[in-house]
Design a protein around this motif. Structure first.
Motif, mmCIF file in Angstrom:
data_model
loop_
_atom_site.group_PDB
_atom_site.id
_atom_site.type_symbol
_atom_site.label_atom_id
_atom_site.label_comp_id
_atom_site.label_asym_id
_atom_site.label_seq_id
_atom_site.Cartn_x
_atom_site.Cartn_y
_atom_site.Cartn_z
ATOM 1 N N CYS A 1 140.101 68.801 22.780
ATOM 2 C CA CYS A 1 140.902 68.460 23.963
ATOM 3 C C CYS A 1 141.240 66.974 23.965
ATOM 4 O O CYS A 1 142.360 66.565 24.226
ATOM 5 C CB CYS A 1 140.188 68.870 25.237
ATOM 6 S SG CYS A 1 138.451 68.390 25.313
ATOM 7 N N ARG A 2 140.240 66.165 23.639
ATOM 8 C CA ARG A 2 140.462 64.721 23.612
ATOM 9 C C ARG A 2 141.419 64.360 22.477
ATOM 10 O O ARG A 2 142.325 63.545 22.643
ATOM 11 C CB ARG A 2 139.127 64.011 23.416
ATOM 12 C CG ARG A 2 139.275 62.523 23.246
ATOM 13 C CD ARG A 2 138.067 61.915 22.589
ATOM 14 N NE ARG A 2 137.894 62.358 21.210
ATOM 15 C CZ ARG A 2 136.854 62.022 20.455
ATOM 16 N NH1 ARG A 2 135.895 61.270 20.949
ATOM 17 N NH2 ARG A 2 136.770 62.451 19.210
ATOM 18 N N CYS B 1 145.043 64.816 23.156
ATOM 19 C CA CYS B 1 145.591 64.095 24.311
ATOM 20 C C CYS B 1 146.210 62.772 23.877
ATOM 21 O O CYS B 1 145.556 61.961 23.234
ATOM 22 C CB CYS B 1 144.486 63.825 25.324
ATOM 23 S SG CYS B 1 145.065 62.903 26.752
ATOM 24 N N CYS C 1 145.529 69.571 26.171
ATOM 25 C CA CYS C 1 144.074 69.746 26.100
ATOM 26 C C CYS C 1 143.707 71.225 26.150
ATOM 27 O O CYS C 1 142.927 71.720 25.337
ATOM 28 C CB CYS C 1 143.398 68.972 27.236
ATOM 29 S SG CYS C 1 144.157 69.201 28.854
#
Ligand code: SF4
Ligand code: SF4
Lengths: 55, 315
Positions: B211-212, B215, B263
């Motif tokens: 997810c990070r 982003c 994400c």
């Protein structure tokens, strides 16, 4: 603070204050109100990481 | 869809041929259905790889961070807002970019399709209105608007906010959508229910950080979760550590998140990561009237002081 409460921290457990080093009475007041409101909520049972138990 | 695709190719070819950019960042077909992947085209003869359909949900602003060369980038509404944010945060220079804006009709929620048809899909084709799903021995058509990603279904900025040229006609923006329905639902819960809700939400998290990584806002050279001196957050699978990772990362996105959904799309276990950022987006909008990445001319609320900033929470 809003997000903390959004994910389940009880309102009143997390508080913010701005106190100048000259405001001793405000400091005492804030400490009193914070302790009173946190005592009223009781122990923090959720956001509290238990120490790893080593056998 | 193919109109967009042809136009993107045409523009890419022109820019690479006349040397006005060194590279075009767009999408090409992935190895699995619905998994278009970012691609970096440097030679005119590779332009044919470029595609456009409703499986281009990855946010391409993520690939611009600290780039020095001249780049043409394909940008839907949310990508363009993240490009604006990158420019404001000095992560890329406007003059090095040629933005090919794509008025967007929403991206498809691949998890919904997979849960309905299984993962033995042969092909998912997009004709603009409908998706043609091919599975062994049969074919089915779905209306695209029924299977959009949840952030796209509630998106009100589909048209790029910043572009040099467009790949198609501007699309009408959606009206009457409730962007904060999920946030409001959680807000109505008691503290105990909220705690439990996020406990359940995060329980499958394996801390892969996909997810990070997906982003565009998460460009710190060393992310706080990777630091070990000092170590800001425990690195274990303890639910408290997982929760700390998620809410701290969300705070780093406050006033910056454009709700592109990258994400959630990236998460291998399907966690609704947006449950954190949506709350901050709602707060930013209600407290500061702010939506991230809409203009180059205004500083974000969290890096400026205004006398009427809400500060009732400071006692
Ligand atoms: S959030 Fe909006 S602009 Fe971004 S992919 Fe979804 S519909 Fe398109
Ligand atoms: S992508 Fe999903 S599983 Fe991986 S760290 Fe993020 S929420 Fe957890």
């Amino acid at each position: 603070m809003n997000l903390m409460e959004h994910m389940g921290i009880e309102p009143g457990r997390l508080q913010f204050s701005w106190i100048s080093s000259a405001e001793s009475t405000k400091f005492v007041d804030v400490v009193k109100t914070v302790t009173a409101s946190v005592k009223a909520l009781g122990p923090n049972t959720t956001y509290n990481k238990q120490a790893v138990k080593v056998a | 869809m193919s109109g967009y695709q042809d136009k993107i190719k045409e523009v890419a070819l022109r820019l690479l041929k006349d040397g006005s950019v060194d590279m075009v960042i767009g999408f090409r077909k992935g190895t699995l259905p619905m998994m278009n992947e970012p691609c970096f085209i440097r030679r005119p003869e590779d332009v044919h790889q470029l595609v456009w359909d409703s499986n281009c949900g990855i946010n391409l602003a993520n690939y611009l961070t600290d780039r020095k060369e001249k780049i043409a980038v394909v940008a839907k509404g949310c990508d363009s807002r993240n490009i604006v944010t990158h420019i404001i945060e000095n992560k890329i220079k406007r003059e090095n970019l040629h933005i090919i804006g794509v008025p967007c009709q929403g991206m498809v929620d691949k998890r919904r399709i997979i849960s309905e048809f299984g993962d033995t899909l042969l092909d998912v084709a997009d004709d603009g209105e409908n998706l043609k799903i091919k599975i062994h021995g049969s074919e089915k058509s779905l209306k695209k608007t029924d299977v959009l990603q949840s952030n796209c279904a509630a998106c009100i900025h589909r048209n790029p906010v910043l572009f040099d040229e467009l790949a198609g006609e501007l699309v009408p923006e959606q009206a009457g959508v409730d962007r904060y329905a999920e946030v409001n639902r959680v807000e109505a819960m008691s503290p105990q229910e909220k705690w439990q809700y996020f406990e359940d939400l995060l329980s499958p998290c394996i801390r892969c950080y996909a997810c990070r990584n997906a982003c565009p806002l998460c460009y710190c050279p060393t992310c706080f979760v990777d630091e070990s001196r000092p170590q800001w957050v425990g690195k274990s699978q303890d639910p408290i550590d997982i929760r700390t990772f998620h809410f701290l990362r969300a705070y780093h996105c406050a006033g910056r998140c454009t709700d592109c959904g990258a994400c959630e799309r990236a998460c291998p276990v399907g966690i609704k990561v947006r449950q954190f950022t949506s709350k901050l987006n709602k707060d930013a909008f209600e407290m500061f009237g702010w939506e991230a990445g809409m203009t180059l001319d205004e500083r974000p609320p969290l890096d400026t002081y205004k006398p009427n900033d809400p500060n009732d929470f400071i006692k």
